[in-house]
Write an enzyme that holds these catalytic residues in place. Structure first.
Site, mmCIF file in Angstrom:
data_model
loop_
_atom_site.group_PDB
_atom_site.id
_atom_site.type_symbol
_atom_site.label_atom_id
_atom_site.label_comp_id
_atom_site.label_asym_id
_atom_site.label_seq_id
_atom_site.Cartn_x
_atom_site.Cartn_y
_atom_site.Cartn_z
ATOM 1 N N GLY A 7 0.824 -1.206 0.000
ATOM 2 C CA GLY A 7 0.000 0.000 0.000
ATOM 3 C C GLY A 7 0.857 1.254 0.000
ATOM 4 O O GLY A 7 0.487 2.270 -0.604
ATOM 5 N N ALA A 8 1.995 1.174 0.671
ATOM 6 C CA ALA A 8 2.851 2.355 0.743
ATOM 7 C C ALA A 8 3.348 2.760 -0.638
ATOM 8 O O ALA A 8 3.546 3.939 -0.923
ATOM 9 C CB ALA A 8 4.025 2.088 1.688
#
Ligand code: HXC
Length: 520
Positions: free
Chosen positions: A414-415
């Site tokens: 997600g980062a």
């Protein structure tokens, strides 16, 4: 011949009277209180304005304004200026509006008229498109005035809100700033504090002791160290008034005057095509060995000049301003030296606010990425990392300024998406050959995909190596166009400078809305 006015007073006497009135006003609360102010290592309100602005550029408003309170014998004490010096001037030739509270006059306390003076310069700043710089040194609401003072604060707050995103607002805390008074600086773009002589808190140490039985000093509760390292209320702390004001000047040089203007273009003496061969070896061979992302920032910017914001807070992310070809660029960068560069609650909040500031004021964004993901843990989940992480995602996704991204090493999960990815409408997404763009690191991935083989060290090592070979590189993402180009590290300054130059006329549209609903 002596010039006479119609009522027979000599003109020279009139001029002399004006000078005398000015002299009295300039003395504020008198020499004894000025000496006490100096004795605490603090400058006076006027000395601060003089240091902040270009020499001789200050034009004062409302020097003769007095309060209108008659209670508690206040009609006997009507100091000219009413505890705040207001006006306008220039910083390196550019217009700014300023107010500077005078602690020597009734403790710099805020009366109805004191607040009106501040409102006047705020209104002019918005009308004329110039930053507002507020120097805070005040005992808070003028106790003798009661609700008139509170109303004055309310008027200032409302203007802080209306000016937000229209003109840059900078607060410098140079003495007490307590109670509801903190909320005006809190709504400005940047807060600077002076170590050991300034503090900010909603309720002071005495009330804290009574209510919670905690024993704490003013410095511990709301000093510069607390607010730059723990609470993140303040953006920077400085040794003394002189240093703080010099740094405000430096900051203002990076900023546009308002949201309709581009940031200023400064002369530069650093070749935009400069190659930095040392960058080819910045990323260590071992993917778990940290390196200092600041080195990259300093090597990319013109003349190695970097203005860091919130240096002491959430050090796993770096935020600040550089210039490329003399033009301001906001930088957000993961710092592998701290928490391996993970995103967490604090770093997401810090970076999100910075991204939104840049977007509001048309400052292009450069994002440098080495992020292994979000920090795991109950404290993160209980603290709402979902909502706080979403702030950064949201801030990037709604930004319409030019955005250039460089992945130096890890961009996991997600980062990867959050940090100015192609999917969030970044304009240029570059990766170094050392980049690893994947859902997670190879070890973690193997433990999930090949759980059944976990007892077999040989097989697990092979699976890990296979995963690394397939995903520990930038090419899978490049094959899909999520990365525009894999670039040689040494050419990064040249590549990003050209990318930003190509984006100078970028126009991006967002659908009409009243305002968005960012996850606060
Ligand atoms: C009127 C004030 C004042 C105030 C200080 N003075 N605060 N006058 N209203 N709020 C005056 C003092 O009477 C004194 O006058 C001079 O300023 C300097 O104050 P000292 O107390 O001598 O200075 P010092 O020892 O340095 O202490 C500073 C101080 C203290 C910690 C700020 O003055 C203090 O506690 N003041 C009251 C703070 C307060 O309760 N403010 C209201 C908070 S509520 P002379 O004539 O002796 O020089 C609030 C709500 C805002 O602010 C709401 C916004 C929505």
């Amino acid at each position: 011949m002596v010039l006479q006015t119609t009522n027979g007073v000599a003109m020279k006497d009139i001029l002399h009277q004006l000078e005398e009135r000015r002299e009295t006003a300039r003395l504020g609360g008198g020499q004894r209180r000025i000496d006490a102010q100096h004795g605490r290592g603090k400058l006076t309100a006027r000395e601060r304005v003089d240091l902040l602005l270009d020499e001789g550029s200050f034009e004062e408003f409302d020097m003769f304004v007095t309060h209108r309170c008659t209670d508690f014998g206040m009609d006997q004490e009507k100091p000219a200026g009413d505890g705040v010096v207001t006006g306008w001037g220039t910083i390196n030739g550019r217009l700014v509006y300023v107010f500077s509270q005078d602690f020597t006059v009734l403790g710099g306390s805020v009366s109805e008229t004191h607040a009106k003076k501040i409102c006047k310069i705020m209104d002019m700043a918005v009308q004329n498109g110039a930053p507002v710089i507020g120097i805070n040194d005040s005992g808070g609401a003028r106790i003798q005035e009661g609700v008139d003072s509170l109303a004055g604060y309310g008027e200032v707050f409302q203007r802080n809100i209306m000016a937000s995103g229209v003109v840059p607002q900078v607060s410098v805390i140079m003495g007490p700033c307590a109670g509801g008074a903190v909320y005006s600086p809190a709504m400005t773009d940047f807060i600077f504090m002076v170590k050991d002589s300034s503090y900010m808190f909603v309720t002071g140490p005495d009330v804290v002791k009574t209510v919670t039985n905690e024993q704490v000093t003013a410095e511990e509760l709301g000093g510069a160290g607390t607010h730059t390292k723990k609470s993140s209320v303040a953006d920077a702390a400085f040794e003394n008034d002189v240093e703080a004001l010099a740094e405000v000047r430096r900051l203002v040089d990076f900023l546009p005057s308002n949201n309709r203007e581009k940031p200023p273009v400064r002369p530069f003496f650093d070749d935009p095509d400069r190659l930095e061969t040392s960058l080819d070896t910045l990323v260590p061979e071992n993917p778990n060995t940290p390196y200092d992302m600041k080195e990259l920032i300093l090597k990319l910017g013109d003349e190695g000049d970097f203005y860091e914001i919130q240096e002491e807070f959430a050090k796993n992310i770096i935020t600040g301003f550089i210039r490329l070809e003399g033009r301001t660029v906001g930088v957000v960068a993961n710092q592998p030296m701290v928490l391996a560069g993970c995103l967490d609650i604090d770093s997401s909040r810090k970076a999100a606010r910075f991204v939104r500031f840049c977007d509001a004021f048309e400052i292009p964004l450069l994002t440098l990425i080495d992020v292994p993901g979000f920090l795991p843990g109950t404290s993160q989940e209980y603290g709402g990392v979902i909502k706080h992480g979403a702030k950064l995602l949201y801030a990037y996704g709604e930004a319409t300024v030019p955005m250039v991204t460089v992945i130096t090493r890890k961009a996991y999960g997600g980062a990867y998406v959050v940090m100015s990815s192609k999917h969030l409408q970044a304009d240029f997404n570059y990766a170094w050959p050392t980049a690893e763009i994947a859902v997670m690191g190879a070890k973690g991935a193997t433990e999930i995909i090949h759980r059944g083989d976990l007892g077999d060290a040989e097989k697990t090592a092979k699976h890990t190596a296979d995963y690394e070979e397939r995903f520990a590189n930038p090419f899978v993402a490049a094959e899909r166009g999520f990365i525009d180009e894999v670039i040689m590290p040494r050419t990064t300054r040249k590549r990003i400078a050209r990318a930003f130059a190509s984006l100078r006329n970028k126009q991006a549209n967002i659908p009409w809305k009243k305002h968005d609903n960012i996850p606060l």
